[in-house]
Design a protein around this motif. Sequence first.
Motif, PDB file in Angstrom:
ATOM      1  N   ARG A   1       0.790  -1.559   0.746  1.00  9.33           N
ATOM      2  CA  ARG A   1       0.194  -0.243   0.296  1.00  9.33           C
ATOM      3  C   ARG A   1       0.734   1.019  -0.121  1.00  9.33           C
TER       4      ARG A   1
ATOM      5  N   GLY B   1       1.179   3.697  -3.185  1.00 10.13           N
ATOM      6  CA  GLY B   1       0.376   5.780  -2.739  1.00 10.13           C
ATOM      7  C   GLY B   1      -0.307   5.604  -1.878  1.00 10.13           C
ATOM      8  N   VAL B   2      -1.292   4.443  -1.216  1.00 11.96           N
ATOM      9  CA  VAL B   2      -2.705   4.838  -0.536  1.00 11.96           C
ATOM     10  C   VAL B   2      -2.118   4.743   0.763  1.00 11.96           C
ATOM     11  N   THR B   3      -0.887   4.148   1.064  1.00 11.25           N
ATOM     12  CA  THR B   3      -0.576   4.623   2.701  1.00 11.25           C
ATOM     13  C   THR B   3       0.438   5.668   2.943  1.00 11.25           C
ATOM     14  N   LEU B   4       0.444   6.151   3.620  1.00 15.05           N
ATOM     15  CA  LEU B   4       1.851   7.240   3.695  1.00 15.05           C
ATOM     16  C   LEU B   4       2.568   6.440   4.365  1.00 15.05           C
TER      17      LEU B   4
END
Lengths: 492, 304
Positions: free
Chosen positions: B47, B51-54
């Motif tokens: 993830r 790029g969906v979790t920082l």
Amino acid sequence: MKPIIYEIKRTLTSKTVIIILLLIVLFSLVLGYALKGTLSSANPNAANVVNLDYAYSIKGSNYNLVTYSSNGYGEPVHDVSVSISYNNSTYTATSNKAGYANLTLPVITGKYSIPTINYSYDGNTISRNIAIYANSIDTMQGIYQVTEVINPANTGAYSLNIFYYGHNGTQSGKVDVYYKIGKKLQPGVSGGGTASTGNASESNMVYLTSINKFYTANIPLNLPSSADGHVIYIAFFNTNASILPVNSNMPALLEFSYTTISAGKIKYFAYEGLNGLFDFFIPLMAIMVGYFTYGKDKASGTLDSVLSKPITREGLFTSRFFSNIIAIFIAITIGTAVIDLFANYYLGFYMSLTSAVLIIATFTAMAAAYLGIIYILSHLIKSVSALLGSSIVIFLVFALFWGVIIDLVNLAMGNGTGSIAYTQTAIYLSSISPSSLYTLMLAVKAGTLSSISGATGTPSQYGITYLSVSIIAIIWAVVPYITGLFISKKMD
Amino acid sequence: MIKIKNLTKYFKKNGKAAVSSLDLTINDGEITGFAGLNGAGKTTTIRMIAGVTLPSSGTVTVDGADIVHDKVKASKSIGWVPELPNFEPQAKSISLMIYYAGFYGIDYKTAKNRAIEILKEVNIYDARKMKLINYSQGMKKRFSLASCMIIEPQNFLFDEILNGLDPEGIQFMRNYMKELKKKNKAVFLSTHILSELQNLADKVAIINNGKLVTIIKPDELENVTKSTITIKIKNIDDKIMNILQPYGKAKVEGGEIVLTDIQKDFSDLNTLLVKNNYIVTGFSVEGESLEDYFFKLIGGDNKK
């Protein structure tokens, strides 16, 4: 295709928006109908209402009884059948084009009678008792019989309809008509009939008009707007500045309630109705749209499938936010247009462009505020059910019960309704709920505080102006969005 | 190519790192396996790459673009198929693909034609009129793959992609990944089913408790997964070596023949020996599977 177009279409065609739009249309239909009902009850179809005034004089051994039939506009009504049962006989006559009907009755010496007079028009018969005095002093002569009627030239205003029959059937001499404004009308307080002359004189009353040489007259009551919603007293003065008898055989003041139904007032009612309608539905729409198109997508992971595409977090936040706002703006515009069409159909007016712009802009700002709040919550609350629950709480507190909260706070502070402290508190608290934006804007537009606290005075006295309300609206529209944008960039 | 440097993720301040200081490179033209137990940090890592979790710290660069600071560019080179894909439930496949295509600047007509073509390729075109909420998990995975294929990015992230697929779906995905490898794409395949990696991956990164344990390189992978065949024969002679030679390296050890470095399918070997009049009294296949190797690496305590 630009993703924002898809998102606008998605929002506009969502069940939430469609159902709420349908409800707005449905309720505006009901609102228009209700306002029409209000208008109808205030101004009945005056052409169908017949009043009968009468007077009599003695000529030899007979009474000459004159009746005057007029409708609710003060216009003479012909072909009114008038009958009177008197001294075991029935006497009949029909009103002529001028509204008069003449009957000749025998004088019964020494006898005072209260016969019943019936008058029929268009299949309806009305009965009333009249007094006939059995002496040579005809107390029903020389009395100004005055009725408050609808002004035919302006059905939201009033006229005085006057019938006069002088001694031996003479016309009235010169009469100066004066008025004065009495108490403000409150529930349970109303004027009607006649009042004691008290110390009324030309010097402490306001000159209205003069009339001369007439049997009947119609005076439009062009009173100042400050008279609206008050008890009004009317006095007729002769050339010697003495008060004349009005509706009774003693000098008296005519007393009646004066509440006009102006086009502006109807519009104000319509806008207030619109306020109530949109105040409920627009926050609901914004909250639901924010929840379904952003919050729920975020909490359920649906938004991740979009975020994995070439778009930044803040880009996605902004894209969704503005597509939501554009869709809600379109919905508000459609709702306003539909309401306007109904208003025209039921009430006969279209709202001005300025009003339409104010309504659409204010409610769009309100929607942006609620949307921003839900977007912020979407980043702080991870569970779908918790987010839905929080959204409902936001709606209940800010949109539904904010007025109650204002009242409770005022109650706790001991502020009396309509007091300055109450009004100030109500204004401060209104400023911290997006739902109050239109209430504040409406107060500025109407120049009255009735929608906020019912207090006298003007909104500008409390700092409520177009500028201050616009600043509040801009703050509400921008701050939640900026805050949400910042959070979206920094938090998962 | 995806380069991961010192990648770390904390979900709670002062909590345990879900992923800790991970360094890994996913090369073009390779299938990189990513193995670990449930909760090891595989999905969090993927993830973050998608790029969906920082990330809390560290970097992920996709073909030179940082996934956090240059996300738009980086995301254009990534196709991500999550374990449990979630889509707008009321949407239909073609319209949603057109929406996705918009992020790549593809015009409506091109996007629509491409969507139809891809949906046929992943075999869900017939379901185009169904809302995505009604798709099975397997169909959602195929749609997720289809949504990646709209531009055919250079890098693919497959998170437990074979879970929940029917045999036909598994076969389709295996073949598709092999095709991607042939096209010099970088494929990152996470799974907790190691046997899948055994057949597909060029190298396998092992993660445990958020930390990278090791990377099994291609040559090591080969050794790890090689079998040893032990054959007991009563009448061993010199000729038998001619028969065994094509199958691998054979040597006689204490009356038994040990066959190593297996070169071809040995399922017919026993039959062949019997046909040649050898008396076979024992035939056993032994070898360390990737799974055994994995548990050896992460320690017996983790073996369930």
